[in-house]
Design an enzyme around this catalytic site. Structure first.
Site, PDB file in Angstrom:
ATOM      1  N   SER A  61       1.580 -13.345   8.796  1.00  0.00           N
ATOM      2  CA  SER A  61       1.352 -12.401   9.896  1.00  0.00           C
ATOM      3  C   SER A  61       2.493 -11.415  10.121  1.00  0.00           C
ATOM      4  O   SER A  61       2.320 -10.439  10.852  1.00  0.00           O
ATOM      5  CB  SER A  61       1.077 -13.161  11.195  1.00  0.00           C
ATOM      6  OG  SER A  61      -0.218 -13.698  11.187  1.00  0.00           O
ATOM      7  N   LYS A  64       1.713  -7.860   9.484  1.00  0.00           N
ATOM      8  CA  LYS A  64       1.025  -7.044  10.486  1.00  0.00           C
ATOM      9  C   LYS A  64       1.927  -5.932  11.012  1.00  0.00           C
ATOM     10  O   LYS A  64       1.443  -4.870  11.418  1.00  0.00           O
ATOM     11  CB  LYS A  64       0.545  -7.935  11.630  1.00  0.00           C
ATOM     12  CG  LYS A  64      -0.509  -8.951  11.206  1.00  0.00           C
ATOM     13  CD  LYS A  64      -0.781  -9.994  12.279  1.00  0.00           C
ATOM     14  CE  LYS A  64      -1.834 -10.995  11.809  1.00  0.00           C
ATOM     15  NZ  LYS A  64      -2.053 -12.095  12.752  1.00  0.00           N
ATOM     16  N   TYR A 189      -5.908  -7.457   2.997  1.00  0.00           N
ATOM     17  CA  TYR A 189      -5.293  -8.273   4.047  1.00  0.00           C
ATOM     18  C   TYR A 189      -4.777  -9.595   3.475  1.00  0.00           C
ATOM     19  O   TYR A 189      -3.639 -10.001   3.758  1.00  0.00           O
ATOM     20  CB  TYR A 189      -6.305  -8.529   5.162  1.00  0.00           C
ATOM     21  CG  TYR A 189      -5.757  -9.377   6.280  1.00  0.00           C
ATOM     22  CD1 TYR A 189      -4.784  -8.884   7.137  1.00  0.00           C
ATOM     23  CD2 TYR A 189      -6.201 -10.688   6.471  1.00  0.00           C
ATOM     24  CE1 TYR A 189      -4.265  -9.670   8.159  1.00  0.00           C
ATOM     25  CE2 TYR A 189      -5.699 -11.478   7.486  1.00  0.00           C
ATOM     26  CZ  TYR A 189      -4.731 -10.957   8.326  1.00  0.00           C
ATOM     27  OH  TYR A 189      -4.210 -11.736   9.330  1.00  0.00           O
ATOM     28  N   TYR A 241       2.161 -14.668  18.802  1.00  0.00           N
ATOM     29  CA  TYR A 241       0.847 -15.245  19.087  1.00  0.00           C
ATOM     30  C   TYR A 241       0.686 -15.429  20.598  1.00  0.00           C
ATOM     31  O   TYR A 241       1.174 -14.613  21.382  1.00  0.00           O
ATOM     32  CB  TYR A 241       0.636 -16.554  18.328  1.00  0.00           C
ATOM     33  CG  TYR A 241       0.802 -16.427  16.830  1.00  0.00           C
ATOM     34  CD1 TYR A 241       0.116 -15.449  16.113  1.00  0.00           C
ATOM     35  CD2 TYR A 241       1.646 -17.274  16.110  1.00  0.00           C
ATOM     36  CE1 TYR A 241       0.247 -15.323  14.738  1.00  0.00           C
ATOM     37  CE2 TYR A 241       1.787 -17.158  14.735  1.00  0.00           C
ATOM     38  CZ  TYR A 241       1.090 -16.183  14.059  1.00  0.00           C
ATOM     39  OH  TYR A 241       1.225 -16.073  12.711  1.00  0.00           O
ATOM     40  N   VAL A 259       2.707 -17.820   9.778  1.00  0.00           N
ATOM     41  CA  VAL A 259       2.487 -19.248   9.557  1.00  0.00           C
ATOM     42  C   VAL A 259       3.127 -19.748   8.261  1.00  0.00           C
ATOM     43  O   VAL A 259       3.102 -20.946   7.982  1.00  0.00           O
ATOM     44  CB  VAL A 259       0.987 -19.622   9.591  1.00  0.00           C
ATOM     45  CG1 VAL A 259       0.406 -19.368  10.969  1.00  0.00           C
ATOM     46  CG2 VAL A 259       0.207 -18.894   8.509  1.00  0.00           C
TER      47      VAL A 259
END
Length: 305
Positions: A61, A64, A189, A241, A259
């Site tokens: 992540s 992102k 992705y 998160y 993660v």
């Protein structure tokens, strides 16, 4: 600084035993849950490190942040935020409830999976490989490291087990929010999440954000200042998160976790910080890494608040 970092790593290594590896991506189970490392780069280019800072891991992540920067650079902030909101969410990073509950049908923010799938779709390029090259080329510049690749095993593992992300993407496609070929967007992705870096790479990227888009090692500007400001703001409110509020209170700096066990943090006009600790808490954040960065923030008074 070296003595402090060594002490903090040793003090916090034990917390890895309380966490778990990200089992829903089988290839991530190969990591050593006891690993913990940190790397810091200041805005003058000086570097400090301790622990398992040179272990490679997939950024997951943390990618992102990259897709958001590139989407804004390619489309402008107004066009990006027509497609994705910037509001925090109290739900999990892969929640589909967020999409169903949204009045606009847009993802809540670019730091949850649905939002990142959206920003990935906005990166210019004729196909997946051209868009992926843009991501890799950007990372090579901001890390000052040309040895950056996609981990093929993790990518294939993500692709095989990515049913929830497919559900998110096809839901957005069904509501008319997501444009383009869904499988191509998902392939990009999965690949961007499977890029391998280490804590040093994250720290160097973090210091570029801290330095308002200027590379400390040569003075070249690679990210517009306003884009850095937008990205850091969203990292503060949404980057950890559904533990982002707690992180803002306890640590108080822009950060993004993944993660794979990585945390990138940026202290405006001071430091970039990269942390690796693959054992995760229930929210998906590095359990020992969170303890480590909190202690570091306390010791150096890093909070921006």
């Amino acid at each position: 600084m070296f003595n402090l970092l060594n002490t903090l790593v040793e003090n916090n290594k034990k917390y890895g035993k309380e966490g778990k590896l990200a089992a829903y991506i089988p290839a991530l189970l190969e990591a050593n849950p006891n690993d913990l490392g940190i790397y810091i780069v200041d805005t003058r280019g000086k570097e400090y490190f301790a622990g398992d800072y040179n272990k490679k891991f997939t950024i997951q992540s943390i990618s992102k942040v990259v897709s958001l920067i590139l989407a804004i650079k390619d489309n402008g902030r107004e066009n990006v935020f027509k497609k994705v909101d910037v509001e925090p969410t109290g739900m999990g990073f892969n929640s589909i409830v967020n999409l169903e509950a949204s009045d606009t049908g847009k993802p809540y923010n670019p730091m949850i999976n649905a939002g990142a799938i959206m920003t990935s779709s906005l990166i210019d390029g004729k196909d997946v490989e051209e868009r992926l090259k843009k991501i890799l080329d950007f990372l090579k510049i901001v890390t000052n490291n040309n040895d950056i690749y996609v981990n093929e095993n993790v990518y294939l593992s993500e692709k095989e087990t990515g049913s929830r992300n497919r559900a998110l993407a096809y839901f957005m496609k069904s509501t008319g929010v997501l444009d383009g070929d869904v499988e191509e967007i998902l392939d990009l992705y999965f690949k961007q999440c499977s890029i391998e870096l280490d804590a040093r790479d994250l720290a160097r990227f973090g210091v570029v954000l801290a330095n308002d888009g200027v590379l400390p090692w040569n003075g070249r500007k690679v990210i517009p200042k306003d884009v850095c400001r937008i990205v850091k703001s969203i990292m503060v409110t949404c980057g950890m998160y559904d533990a982002s509020g707690e992180f803002a209170v306890n640590v108080g700096i822009p950060a993004k976790s993944g993660v794979g066990g990585g945390i990138i943090a940026t202290v405006p006009r001071q430091y970039g910080i990269g942390i690796y600790g693959p054992a995760l808490d229930e929210k998906g954040n590095s359990i020992a890494g969170l303890k480590l960065i909190k202690d570091l923030s306390d010791e150096l008074d890093l909070s921006i608040f």
